[in-house]
Design a protein around this motif. Structure first.
Motif, PDB file in Angstrom:
ATOM      1  N   ARG A   1     -11.130  -7.902  -1.328  1.00 23.91           N
ATOM      2  CA  ARG A   1     -12.253  -7.046  -1.549  1.00 23.91           C
ATOM      3  C   ARG A   1     -11.819  -5.594  -1.810  1.00 23.91           C
ATOM      4  NH1 ARG A   1     -16.809  -8.348   2.863  1.00 23.91           N
ATOM      5  NH2 ARG A   1     -18.075  -9.542   1.433  1.00 23.91           N
ATOM      6  N   LEU A   2     -10.869  -5.146  -1.057  1.00 28.62           N
ATOM      7  CA  LEU A   2     -10.382  -3.788  -1.216  1.00 28.62           C
ATOM      8  C   LEU A   2      -9.780  -3.588  -2.614  1.00 28.62           C
ATOM      9  CD1 LEU A   2      -9.967  -1.031   0.092  1.00 28.62           C
ATOM     10  CD2 LEU A   2      -7.776  -1.880   0.934  1.00 28.62           C
ATOM     11  N   MET A   3      -9.075  -4.574  -3.101  1.00 32.07           N
ATOM     12  CA  MET A   3      -8.456  -4.502  -4.419  1.00 32.07           C
ATOM     13  C   MET A   3      -9.517  -4.443  -5.514  1.00 32.07           C
ATOM     14  SD  MET A   3      -5.595  -4.389  -5.743  1.00 32.07           S
ATOM     15  CE  MET A   3      -4.308  -5.142  -6.620  1.00 32.07           C
ATOM     16  N   VAL A   4     -10.575  -5.261  -5.423  1.00 26.81           N
ATOM     17  CA  VAL A   4     -11.650  -5.265  -6.415  1.00 26.81           C
ATOM     18  C   VAL A   4     -12.387  -3.928  -6.372  1.00 26.81           C
ATOM     19  CG1 VAL A   4     -13.852  -6.340  -7.036  1.00 26.81           C
ATOM     20  CG2 VAL A   4     -11.913  -7.762  -6.383  1.00 26.81           C
ATOM     21  N   SER A   6     -11.173  -1.027  -5.473  1.00 27.35           N
ATOM     22  CA  SER A   6     -10.271   0.000  -6.020  1.00 27.35           C
ATOM     23  C   SER A   6     -10.241  -0.057  -7.550  1.00 27.35           C
ATOM     24  CB  SER A   6      -8.851  -0.193  -5.483  1.00 27.35           C
ATOM     25  OG  SER A   6      -8.826  -0.033  -4.104  1.00 27.35           O
ATOM     26  N   ILE A   7     -10.181  -1.268  -8.102  1.00 23.40           N
ATOM     27  CA  ILE A   7     -10.156  -1.408  -9.564  1.00 23.40           C
ATOM     28  C   ILE A   7     -11.484  -0.937 -10.152  1.00 23.40           C
ATOM     29  CG2 ILE A   7     -10.112  -3.097 -11.442  1.00 23.40           C
ATOM     30  CD1 ILE A   7      -8.002  -4.626  -9.825  1.00 23.40           C
ATOM     31  N   CYS A   8     -12.601  -1.275  -9.528  1.00 21.19           N
ATOM     32  CA  CYS A   8     -13.918  -0.827 -10.012  1.00 21.19           C
ATOM     33  C   CYS A   8     -14.038   0.690  -9.938  1.00 21.19           C
ATOM     34  CB  CYS A   8     -15.034  -1.480  -9.193  1.00 21.19           C
ATOM     35  SG  CYS A   8     -15.241  -3.225  -9.569  1.00 21.19           S
ATOM     36  N   PHE A   9     -13.559   1.277  -8.842  1.00 24.13           N
ATOM     37  CA  PHE A   9     -13.619   2.730  -8.690  1.00 24.13           C
ATOM     38  C   PHE A   9     -12.732   3.415  -9.725  1.00 24.13           C
ATOM     39  CE2 PHE A   9     -12.343   6.725  -6.598  1.00 24.13           C
ATOM     40  CZ  PHE A   9     -13.591   7.297  -6.470  1.00 24.13           C
ATOM     41  N   LEU A  10     -11.549   2.889  -9.971  1.00 19.22           N
ATOM     42  CA  LEU A  10     -10.638   3.423 -10.975  1.00 19.22           C
ATOM     43  C   LEU A  10     -11.254   3.309 -12.372  1.00 19.22           C
ATOM     44  CD1 LEU A  10      -7.865   4.626 -11.632  1.00 19.22           C
ATOM     45  CD2 LEU A  10      -7.014   2.308 -11.842  1.00 19.22           C
ATOM     46  N   SER A  11     -11.896   2.185 -12.645  1.00 16.58           N
ATOM     47  CA  SER A  11     -12.567   2.000 -13.941  1.00 16.58           C
ATOM     48  C   SER A  11     -13.697   3.012 -14.111  1.00 16.58           C
ATOM     49  CB  SER A  11     -13.139   0.585 -14.054  1.00 16.58           C
ATOM     50  OG  SER A  11     -12.106  -0.364 -14.002  1.00 16.58           O
ATOM     51  N   LEU A  12     -14.457   3.247 -13.059  1.00 15.20           N
ATOM     52  CA  LEU A  12     -15.540   4.224 -13.111  1.00 15.20           C
ATOM     53  C   LEU A  12     -15.002   5.621 -13.396  1.00 15.20           C
ATOM     54  CD1 LEU A  12     -18.577   4.751 -12.678  1.00 15.20           C
ATOM     55  CD2 LEU A  12     -18.046   5.179 -10.278  1.00 15.20           C
TER      56      LEU A  12
END
Length: 174
Positions: A1-4, A6-12
């Protein structure tokens, strides 16, 4: 969950950066340049103007445009130099001074100065010769006038001026 997450936040963050860069690119490229067609446009745009002290343009500014940002230079060549060096936004010189120096490497080496707009005023020069019946100067005056009119009619003045201007060229501008 933490990885998903982080990737979503980075994409944003990446999408936000991209959008901000595109918006600034569009704003910078679409900023309209100030169009200057006459002296009132220059004064209303708060441009800094250089002109030759003691010239008819200087008199004109002293009488009609006391609110303009004006720097007076000791000769017209210094006016062109001040514009090139960024001291002034606009330089006002005689058309003949511009025509003579627009391709002079000392004053316009990169060909980045240009004539913009209409002349501020138009003045006509003449020979200093008065009619005098005692000295027969009226005949001399009429002879000079006749020859000058003939030179204007057959474009001799233009040819002489172009030859003179070409002799001063030291850089080729497009």
């Amino acid at each position: 969950r933490l990885m998903v997450f982080s990737i979503c936040f980075l994409s944003l963050i990446m999408i936000s950066i991209y959008t901000a860069n595109m918006a600034s690119f569009l704003i910078i490229n679409n900023t309209p340049q100030v169009e200057i067609e006459d002296i009132k446009d220059a004064i209303n745009s708060d441009k800094h103007i250089c002109l030759w002290v003691g010239s008819s343009t200087d008199d004109y500014f002293r009488r009609f445009h006391t609110d303009a940002k004006v720097t007076r230079k000791s000769n017209p060549i210094k006016v062109l130099s001040a514009v090139r060096e960024g001291e002034c936004d606009i330089g006002i010189v005689a058309r003949s001074t511009w025509d003579t120096n627009k391709r002079n490497e000392a004053y316009n080496p990169d060909c980045n100065l240009a004539w913009v707009g209409r002349p501020v005023s138009s003045n006509v020069g003449a020979f200093v010769l008065r009619d005098s019946p005692d000295l027969c100067s009226s005949l001399l005056h009429k002879v000079f006038s006749l020859f000058i009119l003939e030179m204007k009619d057959d474009d001799t003045f233009t040819k002489i001026w172009e030859k003179y201007s070409e002799s001063l060229v030291s850089v080729t501008c497009k």
